[in-house]
Design a protein around this motif. Structure first.
Motif, PDB file in Angstrom:
ATOM      1  N   SER A 204       0.833  -1.205   0.000  1.00  0.00           N
ATOM      2  CA  SER A 204       0.000   0.000   0.000  1.00  0.00           C
ATOM      3  C   SER A 204       0.865   1.251   0.000  1.00  0.00           C
ATOM      4  O   SER A 204       0.416   2.314  -0.439  1.00  0.00           O
ATOM      5  N   PHE A 205       2.105   1.105   0.490  1.00  0.00           N
ATOM      6  CA  PHE A 205       3.047   2.220   0.542  1.00  0.00           C
ATOM      7  C   PHE A 205       4.377   1.780  -0.042  1.00  0.00           C
ATOM      8  O   PHE A 205       4.852   0.670   0.224  1.00  0.00           O
ATOM      9  N   GLU A 206       4.976   2.654  -0.812  1.00  0.00           N
ATOM     10  CA  GLU A 206       6.320   2.399  -1.336  1.00  0.00           C
ATOM     11  C   GLU A 206       7.162   3.650  -1.096  1.00  0.00           C
ATOM     12  O   GLU A 206       6.966   4.676  -1.761  1.00  0.00           O
ATOM     13  N   VAL A 207       8.062   3.566  -0.135  1.00  0.00           N
ATOM     14  CA  VAL A 207       8.910   4.707   0.194  1.00  0.00           C
ATOM     15  C   VAL A 207       9.965   4.856  -0.901  1.00  0.00           C
ATOM     16  O   VAL A 207      10.774   3.960  -1.122  1.00  0.00           O
ATOM     17  N   ARG A 208       9.923   5.977  -1.600  1.00  0.00           N
ATOM     18  CA  ARG A 208      10.838   6.201  -2.716  1.00  0.00           C
ATOM     19  C   ARG A 208      12.118   6.908  -2.294  1.00  0.00           C
ATOM     20  O   ARG A 208      13.198   6.645  -2.842  1.00  0.00           O
ATOM     21  N   ASN A 209      12.014   7.825  -1.331  1.00  0.00           N
ATOM     22  CA  ASN A 209      13.192   8.595  -0.973  1.00  0.00           C
ATOM     23  C   ASN A 209      13.004   9.233   0.399  1.00  0.00           C
ATOM     24  O   ASN A 209      11.881   9.572   0.784  1.00  0.00           O
ATOM     25  N   VAL A 210      14.105   9.366   1.132  1.00  0.00           N
ATOM     26  CA  VAL A 210      14.117  10.055   2.423  1.00  0.00           C
ATOM     27  C   VAL A 210      15.302  11.010   2.419  1.00  0.00           C
ATOM     28  O   VAL A 210      16.445  10.600   2.202  1.00  0.00           O
ATOM     29  N   GLU A 211      15.037  12.295   2.633  1.00  0.00           N
ATOM     30  CA  GLU A 211      16.088  13.298   2.645  1.00  0.00           C
ATOM     31  C   GLU A 211      15.949  14.168   3.893  1.00  0.00           C
ATOM     32  O   GLU A 211      14.836  14.460   4.334  1.00  0.00           O
ATOM     33  N   ARG A 212      17.089  14.587   4.394  1.00  0.00           N
ATOM     34  CA  ARG A 212      17.093  15.479   5.565  1.00  0.00           C
ATOM     35  C   ARG A 212      17.852  16.744   5.232  1.00  0.00           C
ATOM     36  O   ARG A 212      18.972  16.690   4.716  1.00  0.00           O
ATOM     37  N   GLU A 213      17.222  17.867   5.502  1.00  0.00           N
ATOM     38  CA  GLU A 213      17.874  19.157   5.319  1.00  0.00           C
ATOM     39  C   GLU A 213      17.710  19.944   6.611  1.00  0.00           C
ATOM     40  O   GLU A 213      16.597  20.343   6.961  1.00  0.00           O
ATOM     41  N   GLN A 214      18.835  20.106   7.318  1.00  0.00           N
ATOM     42  CA  GLN A 214      18.838  20.733   8.635  1.00  0.00           C
ATOM     43  C   GLN A 214      17.880  19.974   9.564  1.00  0.00           C
ATOM     44  O   GLN A 214      18.084  18.794   9.832  1.00  0.00           O
TER      45      GLN A 214
END
Length: 254
Positions: A204-214
């Protein structure tokens, strides 16, 4: 002796006639009362049906009016924005309509927003079962970019099953918001978020990307309805390291 017998017979006959007359009168009275009750019940049923039908018609008319007004407001906002970025345009449409599924066709320069609208009205009923009733209609709104750089809107009312995948995606986005908001900062990785959102592997969910900025974490997730009838890319944002409320915004693509 015969006179006494004849007298007794006359008295008995009179008594029988009195009883018979009394029973007949009672039966007539009961029939009249029953007739009045039946007439009242029929009238009440007819009255309630007419009142409820009128309220239902007004509720659905209100939903149609709201859908048209929302589409017109959205088209004006798209024109006023002046941007051509698909993600920014998707955000404008979502801001006005809250449609869980917003698709973009670059060849037609069209966006399509699918969402069910719901309202309530009170239904009259003699027996238990009356009270608030939910009225729902499915609307598909299409926004087209014209050569003169203005946007136009078309609204069509569709069968409920057309909106079912959109409604499912909306529910799953709310679930994802709850789970992402409650996650510990160290678990906010691509694998950690995927496990939190889809622990049973139903896709049901497909995590494509995780990014952190500050102090802000951005998570791109493709959210799908049952049997992948529809899907929508969403960007979830949350401040870290502290736990806090996440926000969601649909994107044109992941």
């Amino acid at each position: 002796m015969g006179s006494d017998i004849d007298g007794g017979t006359v008295v008995t006959r009179r008594a029988n006639r009195f009883v018979t007359t009394g029973c007949l009168t009672t039966l007539i009275a009961l029939a009249v009362v029953l007739g009045l009750v039946v007439s009242w019940l029929w009238y009440r049923h007819w009255h309630d049906e007419n009142v409820n039908s009128d309220r239902s018609d007004k509720a659905f008319a209100s939903l149609r009016k709201q859908a048209r007004a929302t589409a017109d407001d959205t088209a004006r906002a798209l024109t006023a924005g002046g941007t051509t970025d698909p993600d920014a345009l998707t955000g404008v449409i979502w801001h006005h309509s809250q449609a869980p599924v917003i698709t973009y066709d670059p060849s037609r320069r069209e966006f399509t927003a699918t969402a069910a609208r719901t309202t309530q009205y009170d239904e009259d009923a003699m027996l238990p079962g009356g009270g608030p009733v939910e009225a729902t209609r499915c609307f598909v709104s299409t926004y087209t970019h014209r050569p003169d750089r203005t946007w136009t809107a078309r609204v069509s009312e569709r069968d409920d099953d057309v909106c079912r995948p959109s409604t499912q995606i909306g529910s799953r986005v709310r679930l994802a918001l709850t789970r992402i908001s409650s996650m510990h900062a160290e678990d906010l990785t691509r694998t950690g978020v995927q496990d939190a959102l889809d622990p049973t592997g139903r896709r049901s969910f497909e995590v494509r990307n995780v990014e952190r900025e500050q102090d802000t974490l951005t998570i791109s997730v493709l959210v799908s309805s049952s049997e992948a009838a529809a899907n929508q890319c969403y960007r979830f944002t949350r401040r870290v390291p502290d736990q806090g409320s996440a926000e969601a915004l649909p994107l044109s693509s992941c």
